[in-house]
Design an enzyme around this catalytic site. Structure first.
Site, mmCIF file in Angstrom:
data_model
loop_
_atom_site.group_PDB
_atom_site.id
_atom_site.type_symbol
_atom_site.label_atom_id
_atom_site.label_comp_id
_atom_site.label_asym_id
_atom_site.label_seq_id
_atom_site.Cartn_x
_atom_site.Cartn_y
_atom_site.Cartn_z
ATOM 1 N N ALA A 75 19.082 -5.173 23.811
ATOM 2 C CA ALA A 75 17.791 -4.865 23.984
ATOM 3 C C ALA A 75 17.850 -4.220 22.219
ATOM 4 C CB ALA A 75 17.778 -3.564 24.577
ATOM 5 N N GLY A 93 21.981 -5.895 26.859
ATOM 6 C CA GLY A 93 21.047 -7.130 26.992
ATOM 7 C C GLY A 93 20.782 -8.715 26.585
ATOM 8 N N GLU A 151 23.147 -10.111 29.424
ATOM 9 C CA GLU A 151 21.684 -10.180 30.058
ATOM 10 C C GLU A 151 21.389 -11.659 29.137
ATOM 11 O OE1 GLU A 151 20.546 -6.522 29.899
ATOM 12 O OE2 GLU A 151 21.191 -5.996 31.703
ATOM 13 N N GLU A 168 25.958 -0.403 28.189
ATOM 14 C CA GLU A 168 24.905 0.130 28.497
ATOM 15 C C GLU A 168 25.984 1.977 28.636
ATOM 16 O OE1 GLU A 168 24.716 -2.543 28.723
ATOM 17 O OE2 GLU A 168 23.375 -3.863 29.016
#
Ligand code: 3HC
Ligand code: NAI
Length: 688
Positions: free
Chosen positions: A63, A102, A105, A125
């Protein structure tokens, strides 16, 4: 299609190529472009499958952390991942480099993952005080088993390509053309019934018992790190709840963690570290000088450690002493440190031999003649340092960087002893130099930009975190530390005991308090400096004069009974302190932990404000990085300046005003910069 994703079609397979430098973070633009690619591939009957490849040094770094805390922009990462999860055509992730957070992911929501030899797959994270917030806590357990997935998330370190395939996180390792292999794989999958999306592969969760055992082993971390507790809860939900419900729980946990001050602090650290790497006011195009050989003057505590840093980085280094015996002692010290690492298993005998082969001993400064960088770590005496620099001026080769490891002294004065002040600067390592990551790079009045860039670059090569600072007594770290040390002495005189002082800081998150630290380093060091500079610290002086030099004499602020690993409070010290206080005419009183903490930390913040105002540090974040890597400030507290901002500068200002009034010590009165920020209702962060 323009923007961060290129879209093309070859033989019925669509290829979406991500190009969103520097690290392909999932910014709003990239999410939008990827979602469009999936939608287009789904809608176009001529397209049978989709391949996602990327250009650059990472596949997708995760992210976009800089968007956190801002209002969400659609499509969110969750929207994009839902699209991938529901895509009726096969989507193959072709991962050539790091797929993190992310990024992984996204990959896990694809039908298949092919990876290149340089791929690294991870969920980091945890290091930002967060958990994977877009399905990572649900899909990773279904791909690799719940217990290993929990471990991956909690450790935060990525798996290399081979390990990722072995763990089931990736389907295959491709040694050759990854893009071509991914296209071929997508075409093959398109000809078969579509495999179930990862979200539906509940059988992949594996053993519940193994997961619960892993969770139980993490109980201690879960108690102090909310993101670890949340990860455990989310993975447990994967066993107990339908996918969508568990996903919603994960989302909520992620949003809660985003608001947690600990995560805010860790995110601040992430950016502060990267910003500190950028040297302020460096002319564009400045290139570092070439460094192939180094010389270190003085093979004492610091010189030996600094020499090891060079050898560890593969750079030949000569350690230079005044006589043969001192030189041999230095080399023995280096050998013994490597030997200890071999015994611990952290260094192979081959590596040790390779490193030792890069270290050479010599006597006399002439031996520094062929070095591209010379770092002096001789005794902390200005007369000696000037003499050393004046000799270096004669013997060092033209263009060599001449650095001092001084803790406090004026680099300008040393530079003035040479005819080439542009080559002179400070490189202040922290003890133990081969371990601590901070390197204060001291820019003197005449330091040439390329000399400065060289010191910073070499620092990074040595695995350090270089922070550029200006010349003043003690630079950034030790100058602020002096404020704390001053308060330790006063707190002891006024009523606190060493263990109370230390507890205030260990409860705050430091690994050690100042008294235990003093005992470890030896109380005679500070005592000698005070004697030489006519200063006094009545309690610390009395301890040393009573033969209590710290751990090395079995007693200091604490008592160290034979075999004990930590010191224990000593009634004799309490009596000694009471005595000294009486002699000094100070009435003792009970002092609460909150007051102790304020008195230890707020004067440091105040000094930090002065340091910023004087331009000794370029940014508040630089000061934070100094404290994180030089003094083990707890990362989740973000560093002293971030901590002050989080507490609120108004309160910091009020407490300092109060402390100055109570103590009659004007140096505790809020610095002008602090007053100005409070008046303007701003924080230190606004100075970036
Ligand atoms: N978001 C925004 N910016 C990022 C970023 C990210 N995820 N990762 C790196 N950057 C920026 C850096 O700030 C830096 O910017 P600058 O040049 O302006 O200073 C630039 O990219 C280059 O970064 P590095 O200097 O760190 O480059 P390296 O090549 O040394 O390292 C890396 C690359 C290993 C990817 C490293 O940057 C890194 O570890 N990044 C963070 C990875 C991460 O934590 N990902 C998870 C994010 S949270 C998440 O995904 C939540 C999700 O679960 C919902
Ligand atoms: P030390 O006393 O352990 O070592 C100094 C060494 O320098 C001695 O071995 C001595 O023989 C040698 N030396 C003296 N004159 C010399 C000369 N003309 N040429 C070559 N070698 C010479 O001292 P330490 O602790 O290593 O400190 C060195 C410097 O590093 C000082 O400036 C100190 O302030 C600084 N420093 C020390 C830290 C620490 O924790 N000890 C931390 C950071 C910096």
């Amino acid at each position: 299609m323009t923007g961060p994703v290129r879209f093309e079609i070859a033989e019925g397979i669509a290829i979406a190529t991500i190009a969103n430098p520097p690290v392909n973070a999932l910014s709003a633009a990239l999410r939008g472009a990827l979602a469009e690619a999936v939608t287009r591939a789904t809608a176009d009957p001529a397209i049978r499958g989709l391949v996602i490849v990327a250009e650059g040094r990472t596949w997708i770094a995760g992210a976009d952390i800089s968007e956190f805390g801002k209002p969400p922009v659609a499509p969110t990462l969750a929207d994009l991942i839902a699209l991938l999860d529901g895509c009726p055509k096969p989507v193959v992730a072709a991962i050539h480099a790091a797929a993190l957070g992310g990024g992984l992911e996204v990959a896990m929501a694809c039908t298949a993952r092919l990876i290149g030899p340089a791929a690294k797959l991870g969920l980091p994270e945890v290091k930002l005080g967060l958990l994977p917030g877009s399905g990572g806590t649900q899909r990773a357990p279904r791909l690799m088993g719940a217990a290993p997935a929990l471990k991956l998330m909690v450790q935060g370190d990525p798996l290399d390509a081979k390990a990722a395939v072995a763990a089931g996180l990736a389907d295959a390792l491709v040694e050759g053309n990854l893009r071509a292999a991914a296209c071929a794989h997508a075409a093959k999958l398109a000809g078969e019934p579509l495999p179930r999306p990862v979200s539906q592969r509940d059988e992949g969760l594996g053993s519940r018992d193994a997961f619960e055992a892993e969770a139980a082993a993490l109980a201690k971390r879960a108690a102090t790190e909310p993101q670890v507790a949340a990860m455990i809860a989310c993975v447990r939900a994967a066993f107990e709840k339908p996918f969508a419900e568990a996903l919603a729980e994960e989302r909520q946990a992620f949003l809660d963690l985003l608001q947690d001050p600990r995560s805010k602090a860790l995110r601040h650290v992430f950016f502060a570290e990267r910003e500190a790497a950028k040297i302020a006011n460096l002319p564009e195009g400045t290139k570092p000088r070439k460094v192939e050989r180094a010389a270190v003057l003085g093979a004492g505590t610091m010189g030996a450690g600094i020499a090891m840093c060079f050898a560890n980085a593969g750079i030949p280094v000569r350690v230079i002493e005044t006589d043969e015996a001192a030189m041999k002692r230095g080399l023995d010290r280096i050998r013994a440190t490597y030997e200890a690492s071999v015994k611990r298993g952290s260094l192979t005998p081959e590596r040790r031999a390779a490193r030792m082969a890069l270290v050479e001993g010599a006597v006399g400064l002439d031996a520094a003649g062929d070095a591209d960088i010379v770092i002096e770590a001789v005794f902390e005496e200005m007369g000696l340092k000037k003499q050393v620099f004046s000799t270096l001026d004669k013997v060092a080769k033209p263009g060599a960087v001449l650095a001092s490891n001084t803790s406090y002294l004026d680099i300008d004065e040393m530079a003035a002893a040479t005819s080439r002040p542009g080559d002179v600067l400070g490189m202040h390592f922290f003890s133990p130099a081969n371990v601590m990551r901070l390197l204060e790079v001291v820019r003197a009045k005449h330091t040439a930009p390329d000399a400065l860039a060289t010191a910073a670059e070499i620092g990074r090569k040595l695995g350090k975190v270089p922070v550029v600072v200006g010349v003043c007594f003690g630079f950034v770290g030790n100058r602020m530390l002096a404020r704390r040390t001053q308060q330790v002495e006063r707190l002891l005189l006024e009523g606190a005991l060493p263990d109370q002082v230390d507890k205030a800081l260990t409860d705050f998150g430091f690994r050690m308090g100042p008294c235990a630290m003093g005992d470890l380093a030896g109380l005679d060091i500070g005592w000698r400096i005070r004697k030489a500079t006519g200063k006094r610290a009545p309690v610390a002086d009395a301890l040393v004069e009573a033969g209590r030099l710290g751990q090395k004499t079995g007693k200091g602020y604490y008592l160290y009974p034979e075999g004990a690993r930590a010191g224990v409070p000593d009634p004799d010290v309490a009596a000694l302190i009471a005595n000294v206080a009486a002699q000094e005419g100070v009435a003792r009183r009970a002092i609460g932990q909150e007051e102790i903490l304020d008195r230890l930390l707020l004067p440091m913040v105040n000094e930090g404000a002065r340091i910023l105002e004087e331009g000794i540090a370029a940014r508040p974040g630089d000061i934070d990085v100094v404290w994180l890597h030089g003094y083990n400030w707890p990362a989740w507290r973000g560093g002293p300046m971030h901590w002050a901002d989080a507490r609120g500068l108004k309160e910091v200002f009020a407490r300092l005003t109060e402390l100055a009034r109570q103590s009659g010590d004007d140096s505790l009165a809020p610095a002008p910069l602090l007053a100005r920020l409070v008046a303007e209702d701003r924080g230190f962060a606004s100075l970036r």
